[in-house]
Design a protein around this motif. Sequence first.
Motif: not given
Length: 123
Positions: A24-31, A47-57
């Motif tokens: 399963v594809a995912y990306v972790k990033f800070f916004l 503020d540097f907010i941790p985010c994770t997004i999954w799959r096609k997105r």
Amino acid sequence: MLNQVTLIGRLTKDPELMFTNSGVAYVKFFLAVQRPFKNNEGVNDVDFIPCTIWRKRAENTANYCRKGSLVSVTGRIQIRQFMNKDEVKVFITEVVVEDLSFLKLESNRRQQEQKEAKTHQPS
């Protein structure tokens, strides 16, 4: 119950597409999100907010976003916990992104810059 957050900010580095063991594809990033008020020095803190997004997105984010890309994310706050190697309980708070909108695509900006450069060249 409602757990929903919407943020607008810039990616702090180029997103890197990763995959779970099950593929399963995912990306972790800070916004980087600027606060709407100035501090004592007259500057807006960020503020540097941790985010994770999954799959096609996640795939789209990795393909079309770069460091500094302006995006809007909608998702939910998630808190996870685990025991670290020193047997101390660690809590992680992050935004699990359910929707990401590209507010300014880098390719559009580059195309616009190229057009402007061509119109300013002497004939």
